[in-house]
Design an enzyme around this catalytic site. Structure first.
Site, PDB file in Angstrom:
ATOM      1  N   LYS A  51      30.365  39.650  15.144  1.00 21.28           N
ATOM      2  CA  LYS A  51      29.180  40.226  14.513  1.00 21.28           C
ATOM      3  C   LYS A  51      29.300  41.743  14.431  1.00 21.28           C
ATOM      4  O   LYS A  51      29.798  42.395  15.361  1.00 21.28           O
ATOM      5  CB  LYS A  51      27.960  39.815  15.339  1.00 21.28           C
ATOM      6  CG  LYS A  51      26.613  40.179  14.765  1.00 21.28           C
ATOM      7  CD  LYS A  51      25.524  39.588  15.648  1.00 21.28           C
ATOM      8  CE  LYS A  51      24.129  39.854  15.103  1.00 21.28           C
ATOM      9  NZ  LYS A  51      23.096  39.184  15.926  1.00 21.28           N
ATOM     10  N   SER A 107      20.128  37.094  12.955  1.00 19.40           N
ATOM     11  CA  SER A 107      20.906  38.210  12.465  1.00 19.40           C
ATOM     12  C   SER A 107      22.418  37.964  12.462  1.00 19.40           C
ATOM     13  O   SER A 107      23.164  38.745  11.882  1.00 19.40           O
ATOM     14  CB  SER A 107      20.590  39.451  13.310  1.00 19.40           C
ATOM     15  OG  SER A 107      20.892  39.245  14.677  1.00 19.40           O
ATOM     16  N   SER A 151      18.829  34.565  16.739  1.00 17.90           N
ATOM     17  CA  SER A 151      19.862  35.164  15.889  1.00 17.90           C
ATOM     18  C   SER A 151      21.230  34.498  15.961  1.00 17.90           C
ATOM     19  O   SER A 151      22.065  34.725  15.093  1.00 17.90           O
ATOM     20  CB  SER A 151      20.013  36.659  16.212  1.00 17.90           C
ATOM     21  OG  SER A 151      18.921  37.385  15.703  1.00 17.90           O
TER      22      SER A 151
END
Length: 478
Positions: free
Chosen positions: A76, A151, A175
């Protein structure tokens, strides 16, 4: 053998067995990213040259025993990787490279992974959409009209599309879990504090954030287990403690004690999501599991949800600017007492004194004990990861200004925090595994929660469900 959609554990076995070289495997995934990623925009930071150097070095290394040896991986965008920027979606940080890789990145590399890029996120990691002014919009490989979630949306999209072999995300409000659910992959939100996330001192919080966790994302439960073993453990700068996590409570579906929480009164839900949960309950019973559709912890669900929202707002308040705080104070002055939306509950946390937070934290720990008592009777809780399948793209203003229709009800966009917060707010481990698809062909996952530090139990249950239902399936056309 086409390695595209194999698990990371299988990829490492191929490299260790000499059936494919680390560089050859890396080039396979880089080639797919170069040809196909323009369709979804998942891998937004590319570090191909350095990754190739590392893969060549691994091919010349005699000891190939590392658990992820030679596995091409992405992480990420919010994770610090030395020599790359960490923007969290802010254009001002695009050219600011960090000096020190975050601890979990270093642990992945020590386990043999070859990190070749970073995947897209929303601004400040605060949306179930993954778009920002630096890297643009990421789409879901199952339907490019839909978001992959957020996210960790780029993470889940890259896995589902076969652009990477392993991923790592973060989770404070779903997320990891929501993108895994939206994209039909596996994700694990660990027990809070189990996996430390300290990075470059210039850019990374040394204290960490309440509720927030980092965890593995993958195409198989076995990869989640491997990732847990690699990433878990105390920060080596802080303590000499070692982990001794309990073994999985069940090694077969027969006898597994599973409470199924398919829906909740007052909380909007898509009928297909509820139906998938009930069908899973039926399937587990056919396999010999002990299933209850009514067992619940001794707590009021809506009170527990609102407590989570208050703690969530407090947790990320440290990142707020003075300008944002001034705006929140103006909004708070206009807020109606009757407004009990998620956004209103969080807004009322503006400027709360520390003494009030301590009282909320005491309430949280009392409810943690209620969860602990519940898990003496039940091995796992199975519930939705989210109230609906993947959402269409939404880029209209702030999340607290959006409205959305779910199951025929119009609700505030952030009222969708119920299922992520019900477990995450109380520091429980939760694993998401794919279980079904909607009539439109979008994936549906199950959230498997367990007792604190019962991470091997939730991942183990995901593996059993994977064996029974077939697990990850590649999206058409990839």
């Amino acid at each position: 053998m086409d390695p595209t959609f194999l698990s990371a554990v299988q990829l490492a076995a191929l490299v260790r067995g000499g059936k494919i070289g680390a560089l050859e495997l890396l080039d396979h995934f880089i080639g797919r990213a170069e040809r196909l990623d323009s369709r979804i925009n998942a891998i937004v930071v590319r570090d191909f040259d350095r990754a190739r150097q590392r893969a060549r070095a691994l091919d010349n290394q005699a000891d190939k025993s590392a658990p992820l040896f030679g596995v091409p991986a992405t992480v990420k965008e919010s994770f610090d990787v030395a020599g790359l920027p960490t923007t969290r979606g802010h254009a001002a940080l695009k050219d600011a490279t960090v000096r020190v890789s975050t601890l979990p990145v270093r642990r992945l590399e020590a386990a043999g992974a070859v990190i070749f890029g970073k995947t897209n996120v929303p601004v400040d990691l605060a949306d179930w959409q993954s778009y920002n002014p630096v890297y643009g919009v990421t789409s879901n490989p199952w339907s490019t009209a839909h978001t992959p979630g957020g996210s960790s949306g780029g993470s889940a999209a890259a896995l589902a599309a076969g652009l990477t072999g392993f991923e790592m995300g973060t989770d404070i409000g779903g997320s990891i879990r929501v993108p895994a659910h939206f994209c039909g992959v596996f994700g694990h939100k660990p027990s809070w504090g189990l996996l430390p996330n300290y990075g470059d001192p210039a850019t990374s919080s040394a204290a960490g954030t309440d509720i927030a966790c980092l965890g593995p994302m993958s195409r198989s439960a076995a990869d989640l287990q491997a990732g847990l073993e690699i990433l878990a453990g105390p920060d080596p700068d802080e303590t000499a403690l070692t982990l001794n996590l309990p073994a999985p409570r069940a090694t077969a579906l027969k006898g597994l004690r599973a409470a199924v929480w398919a829906d909740q009164a007052g909380i909007a839900a898509d009928p297909e999501t509820t139906a998938a949960m009930l069908a899973l309950a039926d399937a587990l019973e056919r396999e010999g599991a002990i299933v209850s559709r009514s067992a619940r912890p001794a707590l009021d669900p809506l009170d527990a949800y609102h407590l989570y929202l208050k703690l969530l707002d407090a947790a990320w308040s440290g990142r707020l600017t003075e300008e944002t705080l001034a705006s929140r104070r103006r909004d708070l002055a206009r807020l109606k007492d009757s407004d009990q939306s998620a956004d209103a509950v969080m807004l009322r946390m503006t400027d709360v004194p520390h003494r009030l937070w301590l009282g909320l934290n005491e309430q949280r720990f009392r409810l943690r004990r209620a969860w602990t008592a519940f898990f003496r009777e039940w091995d796992v809780l199975l519930c939705p990861a989210f109230a609906t399948a993947a959402l269409p793209h939404r880029q209209d203003g702030n999340t607290w200004e959006r409205r959305i229709t779910v199951g025929g009800r119009e609700i505030a966009y952030n009222d969708l925090l119920f299922w992520p917060g019900l477990t995450g707010g109380y520091h429980l481990p939760a694993t998401v595994a794919p279980i079904a698809a909607t009539q439109a062909g979008l994936p549906l996952g199950v959230q498997i929660a367990g007792p604190i530090h019962g991470d091997r139990t939730t991942i183990g249950a995901a593996a059993l469900i994977e064996q029974a239902l077939g697990g990850f399936k590649p999206p058409p056309g990839w």
